[in-house]
Design a protein around this motif. Structure first.
Motif, PDB file in Angstrom:
ATOM      1  N   PHE A   1       0.833  -1.069  -0.024  1.00  0.00           N
ATOM      2  CA  PHE A   1       0.119   0.030   0.035  1.00  0.00           C
ATOM      3  C   PHE A   1       0.867   1.160   0.058  1.00  0.00           C
ATOM      4  CE2 PHE A   1       0.739  -0.885   4.352  1.00  0.00           C
ATOM      5  CZ  PHE A   1       1.148   0.483   4.982  1.00  0.00           C
ATOM      6  N   ALA A   2       0.223   2.420  -0.240  1.00  0.00           N
ATOM      7  CA  ALA A   2       1.085   3.648  -0.359  1.00  0.00           C
ATOM      8  C   ALA A   2       1.306   4.153   1.097  1.00  0.00           C
ATOM      9  CB  ALA A   2       0.393   4.438  -1.227  1.00  0.00           C
ATOM     10  N   GLU A   3       2.462   3.697   1.689  1.00  0.00           N
ATOM     11  CA  GLU A   3       2.652   4.145   3.063  1.00  0.00           C
ATOM     12  C   GLU A   3       3.172   5.471   3.324  1.00  0.00           C
ATOM     13  OE1 GLU A   3       5.879   4.095   4.562  1.00  0.00           O
ATOM     14  OE2 GLU A   3       6.651   3.814   2.380  1.00  0.00           O
ATOM     15  N   GLY A   4       3.637   5.950   1.936  1.00  0.00           N
ATOM     16  CA  GLY A   4       4.431   7.343   2.062  1.00  0.00           C
ATOM     17  C   GLY A   4       5.658   7.318   3.255  1.00  0.00           C
ATOM     18  N   GLU A   5       5.786   8.064   4.243  1.00  0.00           N
ATOM     19  CA  GLU A   5       6.703   8.182   4.927  1.00  0.00           C
ATOM     20  C   GLU A   5       5.957   7.765   6.487  1.00  0.00           C
ATOM     21  OE1 GLU A   5       9.496  11.422   4.710  1.00  0.00           O
ATOM     22  OE2 GLU A   5      10.089  10.967   2.810  1.00  0.00           O
ATOM     23  N   ASN A   6       5.106   7.239   6.300  1.00  0.00           N
ATOM     24  CA  ASN A   6       4.278   6.845   7.510  1.00  0.00           C
ATOM     25  C   ASN A   6       5.332   6.184   8.795  1.00  0.00           C
ATOM     26  OD1 ASN A   6       2.725   5.807   9.474  1.00  0.00           O
ATOM     27  ND2 ASN A   6       1.125   4.938   8.180  1.00  0.00           N
ATOM     28  N   LYS A   7       5.099   7.011   9.768  1.00  0.00           N
ATOM     29  CA  LYS A   7       6.282   6.494  10.902  1.00  0.00           C
ATOM     30  C   LYS A   7       5.295   5.869  12.192  1.00  0.00           C
ATOM     31  CE  LYS A   7       9.941   9.800   9.962  1.00  0.00           C
ATOM     32  NZ  LYS A   7      10.676  10.872  10.187  1.00  0.00           N
ATOM     33  N   ASP A   8       4.090   6.001  11.918  1.00  0.00           N
ATOM     34  CA  ASP A   8       3.278   5.065  13.016  1.00  0.00           C
ATOM     35  C   ASP A   8       3.229   3.627  13.024  1.00  0.00           C
ATOM     36  OD1 ASP A   8       2.659   7.762  13.988  1.00  0.00           O
ATOM     37  OD2 ASP A   8       1.119   7.828  12.181  1.00  0.00           O
ATOM     38  N   TYR A   9       4.339   2.847  13.370  1.00  0.00           N
ATOM     39  CA  TYR A   9       4.408   1.572  13.145  1.00  0.00           C
ATOM     40  C   TYR A   9       5.196   1.021  14.233  1.00  0.00           C
ATOM     41  CZ  TYR A   9       9.060   2.509  11.493  1.00  0.00           C
ATOM     42  OH  TYR A   9      10.241   2.934  11.523  1.00  0.00           O
ATOM     43  N   GLU A  10       4.957  -0.112  14.624  1.00  0.00           N
ATOM     44  CA  GLU A  10       5.592  -1.221  15.574  1.00  0.00           C
ATOM     45  C   GLU A  10       6.334  -2.182  14.840  1.00  0.00           C
ATOM     46  OE1 GLU A  10       6.753  -0.400  18.457  1.00  0.00           O
ATOM     47  OE2 GLU A  10       5.371   1.237  18.970  1.00  0.00           O
ATOM     48  N   ILE A  11       7.731  -2.732  15.107  1.00  0.00           N
ATOM     49  CA  ILE A  11       8.248  -3.941  14.474  1.00  0.00           C
ATOM     50  C   ILE A  11       8.219  -4.901  15.609  1.00  0.00           C
ATOM     51  CG2 ILE A  11      10.248  -4.761  13.783  1.00  0.00           C
ATOM     52  CD1 ILE A  11      11.075  -1.905  12.710  1.00  0.00           C
ATOM     53  N   TYR A  12       7.551  -6.023  15.488  1.00  0.00           N
ATOM     54  CA  TYR A  12       7.623  -7.203  16.472  1.00  0.00           C
ATOM     55  C   TYR A  12       8.438  -8.257  15.886  1.00  0.00           C
ATOM     56  CZ  TYR A  12       3.443  -4.340  18.379  1.00  0.00           C
ATOM     57  OH  TYR A  12       2.731  -3.502  18.817  1.00  0.00           O
ATOM     58  N   VAL A  13       9.458  -8.762  16.464  1.00  0.00           N
ATOM     59  CA  VAL A  13      10.200  -9.786  16.145  1.00  0.00           C
ATOM     60  C   VAL A  13       9.668 -11.024  16.984  1.00  0.00           C
ATOM     61  CG1 VAL A  13      12.598 -10.791  16.251  1.00  0.00           C
ATOM     62  CG2 VAL A  13      12.224  -8.570  15.616  1.00  0.00           C
ATOM     63  N   ASN A  14       9.302 -12.124  16.057  1.00  0.00           N
ATOM     64  CA  ASN A  14       8.753 -13.267  16.817  1.00  0.00           C
ATOM     65  C   ASN A  14       9.879 -14.277  16.995  1.00  0.00           C
ATOM     66  OD1 ASN A  14       5.945 -12.426  16.833  1.00  0.00           O
ATOM     67  ND2 ASN A  14       5.424 -13.836  15.158  1.00  0.00           N
ATOM     68  N   ILE A  15      10.877 -14.469  16.018  1.00  0.00           N
ATOM     69  CA  ILE A  15      11.550 -15.545  16.091  1.00  0.00           C
ATOM     70  C   ILE A  15      12.825 -15.123  15.649  1.00  0.00           C
ATOM     71  CG2 ILE A  15      12.510 -17.788  14.941  1.00  0.00           C
ATOM     72  CD1 ILE A  15       9.316 -18.517  14.811  1.00  0.00           C
ATOM     73  N   CYS A  16      13.970 -15.468  16.324  1.00  0.00           N
ATOM     74  CA  CYS A  16      15.205 -15.216  15.875  1.00  0.00           C
ATOM     75  C   CYS A  16      16.221 -16.140  16.673  1.00  0.00           C
ATOM     76  CB  CYS A  16      15.823 -13.770  16.794  1.00  0.00           C
ATOM     77  SG  CYS A  16      17.398 -13.374  16.725  1.00  0.00           S
ATOM     78  N   GLU A  17      16.607 -16.985  15.648  1.00  0.00           N
ATOM     79  CA  GLU A  17      17.338 -18.251  15.876  1.00  0.00           C
ATOM     80  C   GLU A  17      18.476 -18.680  15.138  1.00  0.00           C
ATOM     81  OE1 GLU A  17      14.224 -20.933  16.938  1.00  0.00           O
ATOM     82  OE2 GLU A  17      13.926 -21.250  14.720  1.00  0.00           O
TER      83      GLU A  17
END
Length: 241
Positions: free
Chosen positions: A225-241
């Protein structure tokens, strides 16, 4: 004379040993018994589970599970959901088996059991967690703080750069691997409609494999989608192995 002295000394030794035994047996206070504390007994009270619907009238929803305990936990079992009229359809239930670090939020895509009118009205999802079991992560020690099944989210740094895009308008993502081994990292980028972060706009899954040790991996993330420079986000890391 020497023989008598030796016999007397031997007698004193025997009496001393016998006296010490009697003292230990009958007069010395017993050492207090230290009861082991089961840290998992009430651990479920510090696990926050919520469903966050998104989309206009479709049945998409996110399941967010946060571990507020100070130790790793495994959460497994079934979450039972009902629609707004109290009707249960087992096809909408969520079966999980996940490991969580302290403070980690795990994100799963799920199905909203509510009917169209209820979904459009953003009615909450009715669910029960009594069939979930919380336990140590495989290989944890007694305090639950470390497992041989290492959860390495604390050893990476994930950043998204909305203003740095490729020709297709997709933003740059970087993952710094601070460990001495290759890693696989997966999770979600959740875009919100405003900085209040109370309504979800879009959910973007990501997965990167074979991230080199002690390096920063860079790539572009496909955003549909056209998110432009949207900074309203969160990054969720589920798995790191």
């Amino acid at each position: 004379m020497g023989k008598k002295i030796a016999m007397i000394l031997m007698g004193l030794v025997i009496v001393s040993i016998g006296g010490l035994y009697v003292y230990k047996e009958y007069f010395k206070e017993p050492e207090p018994v230290v009861e082991k504390v089961d840290i998992f007994k009430d651990a479920m009270k510090k696990v926050d589970i919520q469903y966050v619907p998104y989309g206009d009238s479709n049945n998409e929803t996110l399941l967010l599970i946060k571990n507020d305990n100070k130790f790793q936990v495994n959460l497994s079992g079934m979450i039972e959901k009902k629609d707004e009229n109290g009707v249960h359809n087992e096809n909408y239930d969520d079966e999980i088996d996940i490991n969580l670090n302290p403070g980690q939020t795990y994100v799963l895509e799920a199905t909203n059991p509510n009917n169209k009118v209820a979904r459009e009205g953003r009615l909450p999802i009715d669910f029960k967690t009594n069939r979930l079991k919380i336990s140590p992560v495989e290989g944890s020690n007694e305090d639950g703080k470390r497992s041989n099944k290492i959860l390495m989210q604390d050893n990476i740094d994930v950043q998204l750069f909305p203003e740095r895009k490729n020709d297709n308008g997709q933003p740059l993502i970087s993952i710094e691997n601070k460990t001495k081994r290759k890693l696989t990292v997966s999770g979600y980028i959740v875009y919100y409609k405003s900085d209040k972060k109370d309504e979800i706009k879009e959910v973007i899954p990501f997965e990167f494999t074979e991230i080199p040790k002690n390096e920063t991996y860079r790539d572009y993330v496909y955003i549909g989608f056209a998110e432009g420079e949207n900074k309203d986000y969160e990054i969720y890391v589920n798995i790191c192995e």
